[in-house]
Design a protein around this motif. Structure first.
Motif, PDB file in Angstrom:
ATOM      1  N   UNK A 294       0.736  -1.300   0.011  1.00 49.12           N
ATOM      2  CA  UNK A 294      -0.006  -0.075   0.001  1.00 49.12           C
ATOM      3  C   UNK A 294       0.769   1.187  -0.030  1.00 49.12           C
ATOM      4  N   UNK A 295       0.722   2.087  -0.889  1.00 50.40           N
ATOM      5  CA  UNK A 295       1.462   3.281  -1.134  1.00 50.40           C
ATOM      6  C   UNK A 295       0.482   4.345  -1.436  1.00 50.40           C
ATOM      7  N   UNK A 296       0.235   5.366  -0.492  1.00 46.98           N
ATOM      8  CA  UNK A 296      -0.486   6.449  -0.432  1.00 46.98           C
ATOM      9  C   UNK A 296      -1.992   6.133  -0.453  1.00 46.98           C
ATOM     10  N   UNK A 297      -2.144   5.000   0.216  1.00 46.25           N
ATOM     11  CA  UNK A 297      -3.520   4.793   0.304  1.00 46.25           C
ATOM     12  C   UNK A 297      -4.373   3.753  -0.823  1.00 46.25           C
ATOM     13  N   UNK A 298      -3.088   3.300  -1.805  1.00 45.41           N
ATOM     14  CA  UNK A 298      -3.593   2.460  -2.907  1.00 45.41           C
ATOM     15  C   UNK A 298      -2.910   1.200  -2.879  1.00 45.41           C
ATOM     16  N   UNK A 299      -3.428   0.278  -3.176  1.00 49.23           N
ATOM     17  CA  UNK A 299      -2.799  -1.058  -3.244  1.00 49.23           C
ATOM     18  C   UNK A 299      -2.184  -1.489  -4.555  1.00 49.23           C
ATOM     19  N   UNK A 300      -1.040  -2.130  -4.488  1.00 54.76           N
ATOM     20  CA  UNK A 300      -0.509  -2.547  -5.602  1.00 54.76           C
ATOM     21  C   UNK A 300       0.003  -4.117  -5.464  1.00 54.76           C
ATOM     22  N   UNK A 301      -0.030  -4.645  -6.443  1.00 56.07           N
ATOM     23  CA  UNK A 301       0.377  -6.213  -6.353  1.00 56.07           C
ATOM     24  C   UNK A 301       1.829  -6.202  -6.926  1.00 56.07           C
ATOM     25  N   UNK A 302       2.598  -6.495  -6.512  1.00 51.72           N
ATOM     26  CA  UNK A 302       4.098  -6.678  -6.881  1.00 51.72           C
ATOM     27  C   UNK A 302       4.727  -8.198  -6.554  1.00 51.72           C
TER      28      UNK A 302
ATOM     29  N   UNK B 113      11.585 -14.319  -2.920  1.00 54.82           N
ATOM     30  CA  UNK B 113      11.572 -14.933  -1.629  1.00 54.82           C
ATOM     31  C   UNK B 113      12.465 -14.512  -1.004  1.00 54.82           C
ATOM     32  N   UNK B 114      12.390 -14.055   0.298  1.00 52.72           N
ATOM     33  CA  UNK B 114      13.334 -13.555   1.294  1.00 52.72           C
ATOM     34  C   UNK B 114      13.491 -12.172   1.300  1.00 52.72           C
ATOM     35  N   UNK B 115      12.839 -11.402   0.255  1.00 57.54           N
ATOM     36  CA  UNK B 115      12.918  -9.771   0.251  1.00 57.54           C
ATOM     37  C   UNK B 115      11.535  -9.324   0.675  1.00 57.54           C
ATOM     38  N   UNK B 116      10.669 -10.069   1.370  1.00 55.94           N
ATOM     39  CA  UNK B 116       9.375  -9.666   1.631  1.00 55.94           C
ATOM     40  C   UNK B 116       9.390  -8.400   2.634  1.00 55.94           C
ATOM     41  N   UNK B 117      10.229  -8.564   3.588  1.00 59.14           N
ATOM     42  CA  UNK B 117      10.260  -7.444   4.598  1.00 59.14           C
ATOM     43  C   UNK B 117      11.041  -6.156   4.067  1.00 59.14           C
ATOM     44  N   UNK B 118      11.901  -6.425   3.388  1.00 62.66           N
ATOM     45  CA  UNK B 118      12.725  -5.224   2.685  1.00 62.66           C
ATOM     46  C   UNK B 118      11.766  -4.475   1.836  1.00 62.66           C
ATOM     47  N   UNK B 119      10.916  -5.179   1.003  1.00 63.53           N
ATOM     48  CA  UNK B 119       9.973  -4.586   0.118  1.00 63.53           C
ATOM     49  C   UNK B 119       8.759  -3.769   0.879  1.00 63.53           C
ATOM     50  N   UNK B 120       8.230  -4.214   1.938  1.00 64.47           N
ATOM     51  CA  UNK B 120       7.359  -3.837   2.740  1.00 64.47           C
ATOM     52  C   UNK B 120       7.769  -2.694   3.349  1.00 64.47           C
ATOM     53  N   UNK B 121       9.094  -2.571   3.840  1.00 65.36           N
ATOM     54  CA  UNK B 121       9.691  -1.394   4.565  1.00 65.36           C
ATOM     55  C   UNK B 121       9.922  -0.291   3.335  1.00 65.36           C
ATOM     56  N   UNK B 122      10.301  -0.617   2.318  1.00 66.78           N
ATOM     57  CA  UNK B 122      10.572   0.391   1.431  1.00 66.78           C
ATOM     58  C   UNK B 122       9.153   0.915   0.783  1.00 66.78           C
ATOM     59  N   UNK B 123       8.167   0.103   0.578  1.00 64.28           N
ATOM     60  CA  UNK B 123       6.814   0.580   0.210  1.00 64.28           C
ATOM     61  C   UNK B 123       6.207   1.835   1.415  1.00 64.28           C
ATOM     62  N   UNK B 124       6.538   1.330   2.668  1.00 64.96           N
ATOM     63  CA  UNK B 124       6.143   2.171   3.926  1.00 64.96           C
ATOM     64  C   UNK B 124       6.896   3.386   3.810  1.00 64.96           C
ATOM     65  N   UNK B 125       8.097   3.326   3.546  1.00 70.01           N
ATOM     66  CA  UNK B 125       9.017   4.505   3.513  1.00 70.01           C
ATOM     67  C   UNK B 125       8.698   5.453   2.267  1.00 70.01           C
ATOM     68  N   UNK B 126       8.291   4.854   1.109  1.00 67.51           N
ATOM     69  CA  UNK B 126       7.806   5.746  -0.173  1.00 67.51           C
ATOM     70  C   UNK B 126       6.521   6.287   0.261  1.00 67.51           C
TER      71      UNK B 126
ATOM     72  N   UNK C 139      13.938  16.715   9.093  1.00 69.58           N
ATOM     73  CA  UNK C 139      12.641  17.356   9.098  1.00 69.58           C
ATOM     74  C   UNK C 139      11.868  16.559   8.461  1.00 69.58           C
ATOM     75  N   UNK C 140      11.792  15.984   7.558  1.00 72.86           N
ATOM     76  CA  UNK C 140      10.655  14.995   7.016  1.00 72.86           C
ATOM     77  C   UNK C 140      10.488  13.849   7.578  1.00 72.86           C
ATOM     78  N   UNK C 141      11.637  13.392   8.267  1.00 71.79           N
ATOM     79  CA  UNK C 141      11.278  11.855   9.101  1.00 71.79           C
ATOM     80  C   UNK C 141      10.563  12.646  10.479  1.00 71.79           C
ATOM     81  N   UNK C 142      10.852  13.586  10.919  1.00 70.46           N
ATOM     82  CA  UNK C 142      10.143  14.222  12.313  1.00 70.46           C
ATOM     83  C   UNK C 142       8.563  14.418  11.744  1.00 70.46           C
ATOM     84  N   UNK C 143       8.335  15.196  10.670  1.00 69.55           N
ATOM     85  CA  UNK C 143       7.019  15.316  10.244  1.00 69.55           C
ATOM     86  C   UNK C 143       6.112  14.079  10.056  1.00 69.55           C
ATOM     87  N   UNK C 144       6.870  13.074   9.229  1.00 70.47           N
ATOM     88  CA  UNK C 144       6.308  11.696   8.997  1.00 70.47           C
ATOM     89  C   UNK C 144       5.858  11.126  10.350  1.00 70.47           C
TER      90      UNK C 144
END
Length: 107
Positions: free
Chosen positions: A11-19, A23-36, A96-101
């Protein structure tokens, strides 16, 4: 032999994307999506009404700038040179962006 991949919904900015996700990259991809998503949300909050494509491009440019600044900082550290004013300003902008987020996530 190709690495096995599974479908992962992010989920990025309230929209779902199937990617497709290796295997083994799930957590990294989820973290990247959350950061984005956080970065895009920060841009959306600050700006005028922008389309999601424009927000995505602006977020990508900001993230690329951050990556280049981090690479330069690592290079300077490895040579023992002090940070430049631009690098310090970039780092403060990132913080500043991290604090605001973080504040936005709590609210």
């Amino acid at each position: 032999m190709p690495e096995k991949q599974t479908a992962l919904t992010i989920r990025i900015l309230g929209r779902d994307y199937s990617i497709a996700c290796p295997e083994g990259e799930r957590e990294s991809l989820l973290s990247s999506a959350e950061y984005l998503s956080r970065r895009m949300h920060a841009i959306q909050r600050k700006g005028k009404t922008l389309g999601i494509d424009r927000i995505a491009v602006m977020a990508a440019l900001n993230i690329a700038r951050d990556l280049i600044a981090a690479e330069r900082q690592l290079e300077r550290q490895s040579t023992g040179l002090p940070a430049t004013d631009d690098e310090i300003t970039d780092r403060l902008s990132q913080l500043q962006l991290r604090i605001e987020s973080a504040l936005d996530d709590r609210g």
